[in-house]
Write a protein that holds these residues in place. Structure first.
Motif, PDB file in Angstrom:
ATOM      1  N   GLY A   9       0.725  -1.268   0.023  1.00  0.00           N
ATOM      2  CA  GLY A   9       0.069   0.082   0.072  1.00  0.00           C
ATOM      3  C   GLY A   9       0.945   1.188  -0.117  1.00  0.00           C
ATOM      4  N   ALA A  10       2.107   1.160  -0.117  1.00  0.00           N
ATOM      5  CA  ALA A  10       3.047   2.107   0.051  1.00  0.00           C
ATOM      6  C   ALA A  10       3.006   2.910  -1.431  1.00  0.00           C
ATOM      7  CB  ALA A  10       4.409   2.037   0.653  1.00  0.00           C
ATOM      8  N   GLY A  11       2.687   2.377  -2.567  1.00  0.00           N
ATOM      9  CA  GLY A  11       2.670   3.004  -3.643  1.00  0.00           C
ATOM     10  C   GLY A  11       4.029   2.771  -4.623  1.00  0.00           C
ATOM     11  N   GLY A  17      11.397   1.466  -1.113  1.00  0.00           N
ATOM     12  CA  GLY A  17      11.372   2.963  -1.062  1.00  0.00           C
ATOM     13  C   GLY A  17      12.416   3.371  -2.150  1.00  0.00           C
ATOM     14  N   GLY A  18      13.465   3.302  -2.466  1.00  0.00           N
ATOM     15  CA  GLY A  18      14.363   3.738  -3.310  1.00  0.00           C
ATOM     16  C   GLY A  18      14.634   3.015  -4.370  1.00  0.00           C
ATOM     17  N   GLY A  19      13.799   1.799  -4.624  1.00  0.00           N
ATOM     18  CA  GLY A  19      14.208   0.953  -5.712  1.00  0.00           C
ATOM     19  C   GLY A  19      13.876   1.467  -7.089  1.00  0.00           C
ATOM     20  N   MET A  20      12.672   2.402  -7.232  1.00  0.00           N
ATOM     21  CA  MET A  20      12.535   2.763  -8.753  1.00  0.00           C
ATOM     22  C   MET A  20      13.572   3.738  -9.046  1.00  0.00           C
ATOM     23  SD  MET A  20      10.606   2.704 -11.167  1.00  0.00           S
ATOM     24  CE  MET A  20       8.949   2.653 -11.723  1.00  0.00           C
ATOM     25  N   MET A  24      16.126   3.486 -12.301  1.00  0.00           N
ATOM     26  CA  MET A  24      15.944   4.570 -13.237  1.00  0.00           C
ATOM     27  C   MET A  24      17.725   5.167 -13.267  1.00  0.00           C
ATOM     28  SD  MET A  24      13.166   5.359 -14.520  1.00  0.00           S
ATOM     29  CE  MET A  24      13.607   6.861 -15.300  1.00  0.00           C
ATOM     30  N   LYS A  25      18.271   5.270 -12.242  1.00  0.00           N
ATOM     31  CA  LYS A  25      19.525   5.535 -12.174  1.00  0.00           C
ATOM     32  C   LYS A  25      20.456   4.344 -12.907  1.00  0.00           C
ATOM     33  CE  LYS A  25      23.652   6.591  -9.194  1.00  0.00           C
ATOM     34  NZ  LYS A  25      24.064   6.825  -7.833  1.00  0.00           N
TER      35      LYS A  25
END
Length: 116
Positions: A9-11, A17-20, A24-25
């Motif tokens: 539910g955290a979107g 947390g910083g996976g996206m 991208m990096k």
């Protein structure tokens, strides 16, 4: 606490947390490395030849012909077809060598081939 599908539910879409941002990096780094590899191919100079270097053809790693060198003894006015064949053989030799270099340089990106 997540549901049975792992969604908390955290979107975050399942990346945490910083996976996206990390993904991208990594994609940006891969894009930069690909651009560097393509530049390296552009700057390569590969020489193909025919008949003991009577004809030499220089191409870059992108298979653009940069130059052709023909020794005078290859120029028989009574046998123009032989010269044409030598030029074609030199181009084909240069292209084959350029393809081998491209395969070597682009090997790290092979998995992405369908995406490029």
């Amino acid at each position: 606490m997540g549901n049975k599908y792992g969604y908390n539910g955290a979107g975050g879409g399942g990346f945490g947390g910083g996976g996206m941002q990390n993904l991208m990096k990594q994609a940006q780094q891969m894009q930069q490395k690909l651009a560097e590899a393509q530049q390296q191919l552009e700057e390569l100079e590969i020489v193909g030849s025919a008949s003991g270097d009577l004809v030499k053809v220089t191409v870059n790693g992108k298979k653009t012909v940069l130059g052709i060198s023909i020794k005078p003894e290859a120029c028989d006015p009574d046998d123009v077809e032989m010269l044409e064949d030598l030029i074609m053989a030199g181009i084909n030799d240069a292209y084959a060598k350029a393809q081998a270099e491209e395969d070597r340089i682009m090997a790290p990106f092979a998995a992405m081939k369908g995406l490029l």
